[in-house]
Structure formats: structure tokens, C-alpha cells
Write an enzyme that holds these catalytic residues in place. Structure first.
Site, PDB file in Angstrom:
ATOM      1  N   TYR A 209     -49.317  -2.197  39.512  1.00 24.18           N
ATOM      2  CA  TYR A 209     -48.010  -1.943  38.875  1.00 24.18           C
ATOM      3  C   TYR A 209     -47.112  -0.967  39.635  1.00 24.18           C
ATOM      4  CZ  TYR A 209     -48.427   2.758  36.885  1.00 24.18           C
ATOM      5  OH  TYR A 209     -48.498   4.110  36.729  1.00 24.18           O
TER       6      TYR A 209
ATOM      7  N   GLU B 200     -55.458   2.644  23.965  1.00 25.16           N
ATOM      8  CA  GLU B 200     -55.221   3.890  23.235  1.00 25.16           C
ATOM      9  C   GLU B 200     -56.372   4.203  22.275  1.00 25.16           C
ATOM     10  OE1 GLU B 200     -51.231   1.981  22.625  1.00 25.16           O
ATOM     11  OE2 GLU B 200     -50.676   4.062  22.172  1.00 25.16           O
TER      12      GLU B 200
ATOM     13  N   ASP C  53     -39.484  -7.278  28.050  1.00 21.87           N
ATOM     14  CA  ASP C  53     -40.323  -6.435  27.204  1.00 21.87           C
ATOM     15  C   ASP C  53     -39.874  -4.990  27.339  1.00 21.87           C
ATOM     16  OD1 ASP C  53     -42.296  -6.109  25.315  1.00 21.87           O
ATOM     17  OD2 ASP C  53     -43.906  -5.870  26.773  1.00 21.87           O
TER      18      ASP C  53
ATOM     19  N   GLU D  57     -51.767  -5.872  22.810  1.00 24.77           N
ATOM     20  CA  GLU D  57     -50.713  -4.911  22.490  1.00 24.77           C
ATOM     21  C   GLU D  57     -49.997  -5.415  21.238  1.00 24.77           C
ATOM     22  OE1 GLU D  57     -48.086  -4.023  25.789  1.00 24.77           O
ATOM     23  OE2 GLU D  57     -49.491  -2.539  26.568  1.00 24.77           O
TER      24      GLU D  57
ATOM     25  N   HIS E   4     -46.662   5.353  22.065  1.00 24.22           N
ATOM     26  CA  HIS E   4     -47.351   4.481  23.020  1.00 24.22           C
ATOM     27  C   HIS E   4     -47.067   4.908  24.455  1.00 24.22           C
ATOM     28  CE1 HIS E   4     -48.956   0.936  24.989  1.00 24.22           C
ATOM     29  NE2 HIS E   4     -47.792   0.746  25.573  1.00 24.22           N
TER      30      HIS E   4
ATOM     31  N   GLN F 218     -53.482  -4.474  35.923  1.00 33.16           N
ATOM     32  CA  GLN F 218     -52.201  -3.768  35.780  1.00 33.16           C
ATOM     33  C   GLN F 218     -52.202  -2.426  36.506  1.00 33.16           C
ATOM     34  OE1 GLN F 218     -51.290  -2.986  31.646  1.00 33.16           O
ATOM     35  NE2 GLN F 218     -49.446  -1.833  32.102  1.00 33.16           N
TER      36      GLN F 218
ATOM     37  N   ASP G 284     -48.884  -8.842  23.320  1.00 39.19           N
ATOM     38  CA  ASP G 284     -48.641  -8.775  24.762  1.00 39.19           C
ATOM     39  C   ASP G 284     -49.967  -8.468  25.457  1.00 39.19           C
ATOM     40  OD1 ASP G 284     -47.461  -8.506  27.252  1.00 39.19           O
ATOM     41  OD2 ASP G 284     -46.847  -6.432  26.906  1.00 39.19           O
TER      42      ASP G 284
ATOM     43  N   TYR H 189     -40.298  -0.828  25.860  1.00 40.00           N
ATOM     44  CA  TYR H 189     -41.376   0.181  25.914  1.00 40.00           C
ATOM     45  C   TYR H 189     -40.923   1.292  24.976  1.00 40.00           C
ATOM     46  CZ  TYR H 189     -44.739   2.937  28.851  1.00 40.00           C
ATOM     47  OH  TYR H 189     -45.787   3.681  29.372  1.00 40.00           O
TER      48      TYR H 189
ATOM     49  N   THR I 146     -45.365  -1.931  22.733  1.00 43.32           N
ATOM     50  CA  THR I 146     -46.419  -1.632  21.769  1.00 43.32           C
ATOM     51  C   THR I 146     -45.949  -0.616  20.741  1.00 43.32           C
ATOM     52  OG1 THR I 146     -47.986  -1.991  23.541  1.00 43.32           O
ATOM     53  CG2 THR I 146     -48.809  -0.885  21.575  1.00 43.32           C
TER      54      THR I 146
ATOM     55  N   GLU J  77     -47.008  -5.821  19.157  1.00 42.35           N
ATOM     56  CA  GLU J  77     -45.564  -5.742  19.354  1.00 42.35           C
ATOM     57  C   GLU J  77     -44.850  -6.614  18.323  1.00 42.35           C
ATOM     58  OE1 GLU J  77     -43.846  -6.048  23.203  1.00 42.35           O
ATOM     59  OE2 GLU J  77     -45.633  -5.315  24.252  1.00 42.35           O
TER      60      GLU J  77
ATOM     61  N   THR K 119     -48.848 -14.524  26.658  1.00 39.08           N
ATOM     62  CA  THR K 119     -48.257 -13.668  25.636  1.00 39.08           C
ATOM     63  C   THR K 119     -48.152 -14.528  24.385  1.00 39.08           C
ATOM     64  OG1 THR K 119     -46.927 -12.610  27.371  1.00 39.08           O
ATOM     65  CG2 THR K 119     -46.254 -12.215  25.084  1.00 39.08           C
TER      66      THR K 119
ATOM     67  N   LYS L 127     -50.081  -8.976  33.012  1.00 37.31           N
ATOM     68  CA  LYS L 127     -49.435  -9.386  31.763  1.00 37.31           C
ATOM     69  C   LYS L 127     -49.165 -10.890  31.689  1.00 37.31           C
ATOM     70  CE  LYS L 127     -48.183  -5.150  30.135  1.00 37.31           C
ATOM     71  NZ  LYS L 127     -48.420  -4.669  28.758  1.00 37.31           N
TER      72      LYS L 127
ATOM     73  N   ARG M  29     -55.833  -4.417  31.775  1.00 40.84           N
ATOM     74  CA  ARG M  29     -55.511  -3.043  32.181  1.00 40.84           C
ATOM     75  C   ARG M  29     -55.937  -2.718  33.601  1.00 40.84           C
ATOM     76  NH1 ARG M  29     -51.604  -2.011  28.691  1.00 40.84           N
ATOM     77  NH2 ARG M  29     -52.329  -2.194  26.542  1.00 40.84           N
TER      78      ARG M  29
END
Lengths: 429, 429
Positions: B248, B372, B130, B203, B137, B244, B237, B132, B358, B205, B261, B257, B241
């Protein structure tokens, strides 16, 4: 128990107490197939299956399972089948009155010397995850990447930190790898540059193969995780430190790792490692309940496995020691790693591979990477009394990982995880 | 060009200019097999192959390739074969004098209604990465996770940041997913807690499938990367949160994640998207040479694809808009992502999947995640004029992603990428 079928030297990694599985081919049998190592031989598991050695084992279609070019289906069958196969092999190898043994006669009928076997990856690896489970390693690397005050992140003592790796570039021991090129930023005051990695490193790791999987959405407990680990291999998680340092924020290592990861070919089963359980380091703070050992699981989550890394520097004929460590230093156990991985419902599949992360211990000689030994390239690491030194791995160097458990008169070992670094391709960039 | 074999409404995603491939089964043909969507029908590619429609195409064993339960082998064959198959299909669908067409007669002989097709994953996905690649984003998320001053990391404008994801938990549109449980630390002054994610997110994508691969150690140029992308799907995705945010650092997203998916089932080929190329955002600083567009490659690396996310909140029967975005906002192009991925020699395999990250744009309505839209849960997001609001995704909510390119009188669309969130399992922990 003594193997009476072939000679096994006391210092052999592949005693009758071990019986690791692998995938091999020979000049005469070019299709990869399942073998088991004993002494300096590989037994053909398909041939033994056709002779009926595994005929009485419930849930095992032995001729099909051992006729495959990878171990995934055998891994999927679970511990009762794995144990029954192990017992059948031990009986075959040690018992003169074994029926299959009488049929076989001499070793040449079902085995070849290890030297005649070309080894392949033991499984088709669907997903590969790498953990970061040695406190000493995480502290060392964190100190160098982020300074002493931010070395161990606040989450580290609460969960086994892990990340997804690249499955496609996992190679079997003996495969040479090219030095990767990529973006690096040697001078933080200037823009990044492109070129071959100047800080190529090894990482001393072990890794485990997952056996029976779990359905998406259904977690595994620590107790279930314990039962679902098939066995282990040694792993060199090659790392390009300069590429990694520039790319890894905020989503983790990527091109600094995925140019190649080497594993040893023989999968040592957890049943063979059982006598070598050892306490894992005390965990403080106590983990959340889903990571605790239930009373019904074996008390010790660690394993006493001596691990060594040696280097044959370019232009030399002999190996010199780099690392002397032990898997028992690992803070988070294998079963904690697997239970954590699946706690959110992530589905594991037979043949998935999970690396432990670099196994550094408390002493300098136990540091499991050049990054730690040379303290980020600040000091030269002498190779024995050869006069040769290293800060990182140079072109044509050969790095070898070995590991074993010492029993009373026998050894349970992993063989070699070895790889040479070839010079970078000239990309004209 | 007009399809004369079946009716295709002008607003259908699946025009004769599209012809996306997928894997489907039906009540009568329960084994998954290859299909191509046209209007409201699925054509059986295996049946067309047996009728000889692809007989003259060099390098294509059509009966075998289209008789498989995934598209990997077709993906491996490369653009000349893909284009020849596309032309053969367009001729079959539009040309009354087509020999195969005369044999077939009516549509029922080689097709079923889309509503009768059960869709499966289009490929066996060996590795999933994945990226970014949307600046908006990355800036939004970075601001919330690390503050405004550290929002966009120094590497972001120099390389397409990416990380490895989990292949096993990629599911096809329509598969419900359970809300994951895990460690979170809602109060940074107190220890972490365990429980269902309280900040579950989507997300928006897109993702591309890799066609022909490259050998380990051999990079791909931007020009080669351009030629090796087979096609695209939409992707959700899903992200927890709170899990994560706690896990992370420093190795990237993991359990936040990999619980699931979702991808759309129909792979829209790059040949179908070719007329919808668009300039990508200006890149400043200029990327290093290995990421620049060579004069021989098409000038525009972007694609004008309208992307929408809608939600059907629990207990309601209708969808309400969440996001209205466009793939052309993406800073790093698909070919830059693939060339970067392989620049260190990492080997890509046919069927590997790469997500874009995203796709947020510059306006609030184009933000591609609840994180967001609700600015990390600080404000309620109204769902139309329903009176219902959301900060994150709640149990039983359904999230739907759609996307399409509008041509002159026809559409090239992706169909739906849809999924419902089921309540978390009660783990008793």
C-alpha cells in the site's frame, strides 16, 4: 507492404502496418461508430463489414461488432479474431484484386478524411488502474515527496505498484479541462487552504486496453496476460501536485488526479507493435515466479516507442519540447502489470484501461512531468529559446503527447494526446 | 402508517416506512428486473408501472425505468421523482380505495416471496470510491500500521480521506469469494513470499449510491450533495491485511482489497432514513467552508443506524457476534464525502458507489474489523461461549452484516450482507 488504396506518407503515424482502431462520428454520421485509421483517412469498419470484408472470420459477427459505439466487444474477442481482421484490412488496402476493393471503387465510398472525424473515447472503460512502473519516475517523485532515503519504497522492485483511478473522468484527446480547486497545505506550519491548484502538472504515460477478461477468483499468468492485451494509447495523467501531496497519505492519490485524464483516440494494437519489442530493464532482484517470463512467451516484454511531450504556452502559437522519453525505459512490462493485477483473482473486463505510470528515463530530458523537470518547482524550465519558462502548467497552456515506432520506411504511431488547461472556476469560496 | 396489502411483522426490516429497491429475478422471470421489498415479499415495480400506479408522476417513464435490469436510470431522476414513487407505493400498500389496488386484487398478482427472489447487484457501478471516515477506525489502523505517533495523519481531520476502489469485483450478498493469493512480507528481514493471504479480514461499512450526477469540471456543494444521494446499502470491504500492508505504500490499497467487495442487495433510500438523522461527531478543527453545513441544509449529517457483524465459523451452524457499531460514529458525513469528492470537478454518475470506510466506534465491541478486534492478530477473539476463537477469517467462515433503524413500532432495515470465504485456489506457485 504498401497501401495502394490511399496515399500514406512515410512520416504518417497511420501506415498499413499500424491500422489503429477508434470511435468517430462525422457531420453526416453523428452516431459514434468504429473506424480504422490509414494515412490521413478513417475507414468505416461498419461499412466494410456490410460489404462482407470480414465474412469468413470465425467468431466474429462483424456487422454487429463494428456497428457499436465502442470497441469493447471487439476487444473481448481475442487475438485470433484481431489478427484475422488485421489481415483482411491489409489485404483490402494493398491488393488490387481484392473482391471488396473492387466493389468499393473509390476511397470516398468507405472513408472520410481524418480532419472530418470527431473522435470519441474508444471504449466504455469499466475500471481504470494506474501503475507506477518507471523506476526513474518513482525514484524522482519519491525523492521529492519523502526524501532520498525513502525514495523507492521496499516493495517497488518486487511488484508493479499500482492503484485504482477514476474511470468517469477519462476524456478523449482535445477535451479542455478546468484547473481543479481543492485543499492544499503550502505552509506545513499553518492549516490547509482552499483554492485552485498552483502546481498543475502533466504525466507522460502510455496505457493498455484489456481484451478478454477473467472470471472473479481466477488469476491470469504472465503468458495469458500477454495474449489478453488488445492495444495501447497515449495518456496524460494530469496531476495537481499540491492537492496530491496533502491528501495522498495513507490511501493514495485521489482528487489530485481524478479531475481529468486524457487519452489519445486511436488504439494501436499489440500486433502492430510486435516488430518493436525491446528488452525491458534487467530486474534485480528476480521477481517471484508469478511475474517471471515463461519460456513459451516472447522473450522481450518491452517496446521501443519514442514518446514526446510538447507545450504550447498561453499566448504563443508554437509548441516547445518538454520531454523526450521511450517506453523501453519502463521497468515492469505490460504483461507483468496485468498478471500482477489479476493474481489475487481480481476480474478484468474487456475495455478496462491500465496506465503505465509516468515514463521517465535516465536523462533530464526524459523526465515525464513538470514536477521532475522543475525539480518540484525549484528551477525554471526554459521553453526552447522563446524566453518563456514554466515550473508547472499555467492557464490556457496546451500540452501535447505524441509517440511512435520507426520502421524501415514506415511508422507505427499513436497520433496526438492533447489537452488545454482552462482557468479554474470561481467558486466564491 | 400500516401496510394492509401484505402482513409485515414489527421486526421486519422491510416496513412500509422503508420500501427499499433492488434487482431480482425468479424461476419464472429470469431476466433481472426492479423490485421493492415489503415484509417478506418483493413487489414487481414493472408490473405496478404497467398497471399505471406511477402514471401521474412528471419526469418518470415508469414502464421503461422499472423495466430495466438495474436502478441507474431511476437513480438519475432525482428526489422529487423518488418521493412521488415512494408516496404512490405507500398509498398502494396501505389504502384500500387505491385504484391500482382494486385492479390487483391479491398479492400474488404483483409479488413473490423474498425467498423466491434471486438478488442481483442493484446498479451498474461505474466508479466505486471508498472513504475512511471513522476516526476510531483510522486511529486504530494507523496505530497498528505506523505506530501511535503517526496513527492519524495530519490531513485526516481536515478532509474525508478516500481512494478509488475496484468496481468490477463488487458482488451481491450471498456470493462466495475465494481467499486471494499474493505477495506478503511476513518477515521484514527477508524477501517477500507468495501465497494465500494469512490475514483475511472483513470491514463493516455502509455505502451510498449517487443519484443525479454532475458534469466534469462542475463541483457539488454540500447542499447539492445532500440532494443527490439516492440511498444506502451495507458493505463488507474484504481485506487481505498482509497483502495490503506490503503493497500500500505509497499509492494506497490495491490487491489487498480488489479481490471482492460484498454489498447488500436492497437499497434503502435516504427518504426512508430521514427520520433517523442524528448529530455527527463534533468536528474540530472546523472544516473549510466547502465542507460546512449551510443553514439551508438539514442540521444533522449523521444517521442512527445500528450495525452488526456476526460470524458463522467453519463447521458450525450458528452465528456469533463480532461487532456492534452504529453509523452515527462516523466523523465525516455522507454529504461531506460527496461534496469533497466533486470539489475538484470530478464527475459523479448515477449508480456510482461510495463506501464510508470501516465504521468503528469508541468501544472494543464496536471495532469493525478483525484487525482491530484481534489488535493485528495479537490476541484471540472468542466467538461467544463456543470455545472457538479467531484472529482473522478462516476458510469456509461466513460473515454477515446487518443493520437497521428502530422506529416506533416499525423498523427500517437493510437485510443481510453475507458472504463465505472459500479456500484459496492452488496455483502451483
Amino acid at each position: 507492404m504498401k497501401c495502394t488504396f490511399v496515399d500514406v506518407a512515410p512520416e504518417s503515424d497511420f501506415s498499413i502496418q499500424n491500422l489503429p482502431y477508434g470511435i468517430y462520428s462525422t457531420a453526416d454520421a453523428a452516431e459514434p461508430h468504429v473506424g480504422v485509421a490509414i494515412g490521413s483517412h478513417v475507414l468505416d469498419m461498419g461499412a466494410l463489414a456490410r460489404l462482407g470484408l470480414f465474412g469468413g472470420i470465425a467468431g466474429l459477427d462483424a456487422e454487429r461488432v463494428f456497428g457499436q459505439p465502442q470497441l469493447n466487444e471487439f476487444m473481448s474477442l481475442g487475438r485470433p479474431v484481431w489478427r484475422a481482421v488485421r489481415l483482411a484490412l491489409q489485404s483490402f488496402l494493398s491488393d488490387g484484386e481484392n473482391a471488396t476493393r473492387r466493389q468499393v471503387g473509390s476511397v470516398g465510398a468507405v472513408a472520410v478524411p481524418l480532419s472530418a472525424a470527431r473522435m470519441h473515447l474508444p471504449a466504455s472503460i469499466g475500471d481504470y488502474t494506474d501503475f507506477y512502473a518507471s523506476r526513474e519516475h518513482a525514484t524522482n517523485v519519491g525523492t521529492m515527496f519523502r526524501g532520498k532515503d525513502n525514495a523507492l519504497m521496499p516493495n517497488w522492485t518486487h511488484l508493479p505498484v499500482g492503484y485504482h483511478g477514476r474511470a468517469s473522468s477519462i476524456v478523449v484527446s482535445g477535451t479542455a479541462l478546468r484547473r481543479p480547486s481543492g485543499q492544499r497545505r503550502p505552509d506545513p506550519a499553518r492549516p490547509p487552504v482552499f483554492g485552485p491548484s498552483a502546481r498543475l502538472d502533466y504525466e507522460l504515460e502510455a496505457a493498455f486496453f484489456v481484451g478478454p477478461g477473467n472470471a472473479l477468483g481466477t488469476p491470469l499468468s504472465v503468458e495469458q496476460a500477454e495474449e489478453r492485451i488488445f492495444g495501447m494509447v497515449l495518456m496524460n495523467d494530469w496531476s495537481a501536485r499540491d492537492i496530491q501531496a496533502w491528501e495522498y497519505v495513507p490511501l493514495g492519490p485521489f482528487l489530485g488526479k481524478n479531475f481529468g485524464t486524457t487519452i489519445s483516440p486511436w488504439v494501436v494494437t499489440m500486433d502492430a507493435l510486435e516488430p518493436f519489442r525491446a528488452p525491458q530493464p534487467a530486474q534485480d532482484p528476480e521477481p517471484l515466479p508469478y511475474l517471471r517470463t515463461p519460456p513459451s512467451a516472447p522473450a522481450h516484454g518491452g517496446y521501443d516507442i519514442s514518446l514526446s511531450v510538447d507545450i504550447k504556452p498561453s499566448g504563443r502559437d508554437e509548441f516547445f519540447p518538454l520531454t523526450r522519453s521511450n517506453l523501453k525505459h519502463m521497468y515492469w512490462s505490460l504483461r507483468q502489470q496485468l498478471a500482477h493485477h489479476a493474481i489475487n483473482g481480481c476480474n478484468m473486463r474487456p475495455g478496462d484501461l491500465c496506465g503505465t505510470g509516468t515514463i521517465s528515463g535516465p536523462t533530464d530530458e526524459s523526465f515525464g512531468s513538470m514536477l521532475e523537470l522543475s525539480w518540484s518547482g525549484q528551477k525554471d524550465v526554459p521553453l526552447g529559446d522563446s524566453g518563456v519558462t514554466r515550473k508547472f502548467i499555467e492557464d490556457n497552456d496546451v500540452v501535447r503527447i505524441t509517440g511512435s515506432c520507426q520502421g524501415d520506411g514506415f511508422r507505427v504511431g499513436f497520433g496526438e494526446c492533447i489537452g488545454q488547461v482552462l482557468p479554474a472556476l470561481d467558486l466564491g469560496l
